[in-house]
Design a protein around this motif. Sequence first.
Motif, PDB file in Angstrom:
ATOM      1  N   TYR A  44      39.457  10.407  38.927  1.00 42.41           N
ATOM      2  CA  TYR A  44      39.980  11.301  37.889  1.00 42.41           C
ATOM      3  C   TYR A  44      39.029  11.342  36.694  1.00 42.41           C
ATOM      4  O   TYR A  44      38.810  12.397  36.092  1.00 42.41           O
ATOM      5  N   SER A  52      44.939  18.493  44.962  1.00 43.59           N
ATOM      6  CA  SER A  52      45.751  19.380  44.131  1.00 43.59           C
ATOM      7  C   SER A  52      46.207  18.736  42.836  1.00 43.59           C
ATOM      8  O   SER A  52      46.809  19.401  41.985  1.00 43.59           O
ATOM      9  N   PHE A  53      45.929  17.436  42.668  1.00 48.46           N
ATOM     10  CA  PHE A  53      46.299  16.749  41.428  1.00 48.46           C
ATOM     11  C   PHE A  53      45.156  16.903  40.418  1.00 48.46           C
ATOM     12  O   PHE A  53      44.085  16.309  40.587  1.00 48.46           O
ATOM     13  N   THR A 115      48.891   9.595  38.051  1.00 47.43           N
ATOM     14  CA  THR A 115      48.708  10.753  38.917  1.00 47.43           C
ATOM     15  C   THR A 115      49.261  11.953  38.159  1.00 47.43           C
ATOM     16  O   THR A 115      50.455  11.994  37.871  1.00 47.43           O
TER      17      THR A 115
END
Length: 345
Positions: A44, A52-53, A115
């Motif tokens: 991240y 898709s996150f 998330t």
Amino acid sequence: MKALVLERKGELKLRDIDLPLDVGVDDVKIAIDTVGVCGSDVHYYTHGAIGSFVVREPMVLGHEAAGTVTEVGAGVKHLRVGDRVCMEPGVPNMSSRASKLGIYNVDPDVRFWATPPVHGVLTPSVVHPAAFTYKLPDNVSFAEGAMVEPFAVGLQAATRAKITPGDVAVVIGCGPIGIMTALAALAGGCSKVLVSDLSAPKLNIAGQYSGITPVNIKETSLLDAISSVTDGWGADIVFEASGSPRAHQGIFDLLRPGGALVLVGLPVEPVAFDVPASIFKEARIETVFRYANNYDRAVNLIASGKVDLKPLITETFAFNDSIAAFERAAKGLPEDVKLQIRVSE
């Protein structure tokens, strides 16, 4: 409250942020002690998304955690203030069809720490459902408690493999999850586990464990190593834990007829899947997404001494050095297995 916040792709700040700390009837409040730096956290940070996150607004990182209970809700019976605990970071909708089937890890409504858009726990205090909070035995440290989360992935893989005592297994990929999958496979009854990788430092760490044979594929063919151990029959179980598309090339050659392929690593690029090769061996194919119903078993295995995760902890950073910890993790140094951050003073 101060927290490590991912502001956007590539930008971290250690700053104050308002986080909800109201303790519900079935919740506990926990003072965070130790948090592990996971590959997903780093992804991240470096890419801003996983599938898709997508990180669309500031998000607190961290989901591998242990700490001390500081407050309990009125309905909580199994935990008390002062208990040392680790926390399962995914909270499902317990009335969902997936949860009723016992596969709450694939509940579409699960809320998983760090998330998007759910905040993580790299912050001094969090509130969490007591049902997903587990007391640590006295002989399990906070550092080990923070390792329960990644070890639970390995335990899920071993469970999905349906190990028969004496099986010979292969793990492709010697990262944290790969090594923990190998340890879980041994604890589950495998007689020996071959672990393959290109990184000599990581293979040296894995090779310290009795029952694990490291295979450096720069120097040795993995197929030849398996053939030597199994007299050409093939491995009973192959765990793919690297996520590399190249690892899938010829993967069924490693497997005995009727063996099991367990997919643990998550490729970020398309993978060519050899359907005829899987059919010709009537291979059983299993997949792993996080874990379900094994967090307490992971704690018990660590407490028993049958699984020692301490050699996998490479370095622990102070909370004020959290950004440096992520910068280090993003480099992917070959000698690093697991970095942790000590939140408490």
